[in-house]
Motif scaffolding. Sequence first.
Motif, PDB file in Angstrom:
ATOM      1  N   ALA A   2       9.099 -31.523  84.170  1.00 55.46           N
ATOM      2  CA  ALA A   2       7.795 -31.693  84.785  1.00 55.46           C
ATOM      3  C   ALA A   2       7.847 -31.324  86.259  1.00 55.46           C
ATOM      4  O   ALA A   2       8.860 -31.501  86.945  1.00 55.46           O
ATOM      5  N   GLN A   3       6.732 -30.787  86.745  1.00 61.76           N
ATOM      6  CA  GLN A   3       6.577 -30.472  88.152  1.00 61.76           C
ATOM      7  C   GLN A   3       5.480 -31.352  88.721  1.00 61.76           C
ATOM      8  O   GLN A   3       4.486 -31.637  88.041  1.00 61.76           O
ATOM      9  N   PHE A  31       2.073 -40.739  79.224  1.00 60.89           N
ATOM     10  CA  PHE A  31       3.341 -41.075  78.593  1.00 60.89           C
ATOM     11  C   PHE A  31       4.421 -41.452  79.599  1.00 60.89           C
ATOM     12  O   PHE A  31       5.551 -41.766  79.197  1.00 60.89           O
ATOM     13  N   ASN A  32       4.067 -41.393  80.867  1.00 60.03           N
ATOM     14  CA  ASN A  32       5.071 -41.560  81.904  1.00 60.03           C
ATOM     15  C   ASN A  32       4.756 -42.682  82.872  1.00 60.03           C
ATOM     16  O   ASN A  32       3.592 -43.035  83.091  1.00 60.03           O
ATOM     17  N   ALA A  33       5.804 -43.200  83.465  1.00 60.65           N
ATOM     18  CA  ALA A  33       5.671 -44.072  84.621  1.00 60.65           C
ATOM     19  C   ALA A  33       5.827 -43.210  85.863  1.00 60.65           C
ATOM     20  O   ALA A  33       6.670 -42.310  85.901  1.00 60.65           O
ATOM     21  N   SER A  52       2.695 -47.770  85.334  1.00 61.27           N
ATOM     22  CA  SER A  52       3.414 -47.619  84.081  1.00 61.27           C
ATOM     23  C   SER A  52       2.552 -46.867  83.072  1.00 61.27           C
ATOM     24  O   SER A  52       1.363 -46.649  83.299  1.00 61.27           O
ATOM     25  N   SER A  53       3.149 -46.500  81.941  1.00 62.96           N
ATOM     26  CA  SER A  53       2.412 -45.758  80.929  1.00 62.96           C
ATOM     27  C   SER A  53       1.236 -46.568  80.388  1.00 62.96           C
ATOM     28  O   SER A  53       0.228 -45.997  79.958  1.00 62.96           O
ATOM     29  N   ASP A  54       1.325 -47.887  80.449  1.00 68.94           N
ATOM     30  CA  ASP A  54       0.211 -48.713  79.951  1.00 68.94           C
ATOM     31  C   ASP A  54      -0.833 -48.973  81.034  1.00 68.94           C
ATOM     32  O   ASP A  54      -1.800 -49.704  80.800  1.00 68.94           O
ATOM     33  N   CYS A  95       5.284 -38.296  95.299  1.00 68.26           N
ATOM     34  CA  CYS A  95       5.192 -38.944  93.999  1.00 68.26           C
ATOM     35  C   CYS A  95       6.366 -38.476  93.150  1.00 68.26           C
ATOM     36  O   CYS A  95       6.968 -37.431  93.417  1.00 68.26           O
ATOM     37  N   ASN A  96       6.683 -39.268  92.146  1.00 70.46           N
ATOM     38  CA  ASN A  96       7.744 -38.862  91.235  1.00 70.46           C
ATOM     39  C   ASN A  96       7.644 -39.642  89.937  1.00 70.46           C
ATOM     40  O   ASN A  96       6.940 -40.649  89.842  1.00 70.46           O
ATOM     41  N   MET A  97       8.343 -39.166  88.940  1.00 68.00           N
ATOM     42  CA  MET A  97       8.369 -39.816  87.637  1.00 68.00           C
ATOM     43  C   MET A  97       9.495 -40.835  87.629  1.00 68.00           C
ATOM     44  O   MET A  97      10.570 -40.607  88.190  1.00 68.00           O
ATOM     45  N   LEU A  98       9.256 -41.940  86.956  1.00 70.87           N
ATOM     46  CA  LEU A  98      10.186 -43.056  86.945  1.00 70.87           C
ATOM     47  C   LEU A  98      10.656 -43.353  85.528  1.00 70.87           C
ATOM     48  O   LEU A  98       9.958 -43.078  84.551  1.00 70.87           O
ATOM     49  N   LEU A  99      11.814 -43.969  85.434  1.00 63.87           N
ATOM     50  CA  LEU A  99      12.335 -44.392  84.147  1.00 63.87           C
ATOM     51  C   LEU A  99      11.521 -45.583  83.662  1.00 63.87           C
ATOM     52  O   LEU A  99      11.334 -46.553  84.385  1.00 63.87           O
ATOM     53  N   HIS A 100      11.039 -45.499  82.429  1.00 63.41           N
ATOM     54  CA  HIS A 100      10.188 -46.565  81.892  1.00 63.41           C
ATOM     55  C   HIS A 100      10.856 -47.939  81.980  1.00 63.41           C
ATOM     56  O   HIS A 100      10.215 -48.932  82.318  1.00 63.41           O
ATOM     57  N   SER A 101      12.154 -47.975  81.671  1.00 60.14           N
ATOM     58  CA  SER A 101      12.842 -49.259  81.573  1.00 60.14           C
ATOM     59  C   SER A 101      13.301 -49.792  82.923  1.00 60.14           C
ATOM     60  O   SER A 101      13.696 -50.952  83.023  1.00 60.14           O
ATOM     61  N   ASP A 102      13.264 -48.945  83.933  1.00 57.92           N
ATOM     62  CA  ASP A 102      13.660 -49.389  85.271  1.00 57.92           C
ATOM     63  C   ASP A 102      12.899 -48.534  86.279  1.00 57.92           C
ATOM     64  O   ASP A 102      13.299 -47.399  86.577  1.00 57.92           O
TER      65      ASP A 102
END
Length: 120
Positions: A2-3, A31-33, A52-54, A95-102
């Motif tokens: 992703a960009q 679908f992403n955090a 978060s994705s939710d 901005c950036n994408m994050l790991l869902h679990s952390d």
Amino acid sequence: QAQLEESGGGLVQAGGSLRLSCVVSGSPVTFNALGWYRQAPGKSRDLIATISSDGTTTYADSVQGRFTMSRDNAKNTVYLQMDKLKAAETAVYHCNMLLHSDLRLVIGTWGQGSQVSVSS
């Protein structure tokens, strides 16, 4: 991969507002955090908001109540509405994408960011 591309920064007086945008390509924001960071000159890059994705959002204490992170699924974009800005918040915002679990862990690549300058 992703960009991400940030925009919307500029010069504003203390107490003013700006809205930053982060357009994501290559992966649906639903679908992403994602998170917003800022880096002031000579300082570390700090996480200030996440979504978060939710759709759940979190904020650093320093921006709680003044900044609002949101997303537009149709535009695949996340936003950061910044109100009551302070001179000390002059920084490059990323901005950036994050790991869902952390949500402390970044899984995307860093873009150029968007410069926000707040005059006192």
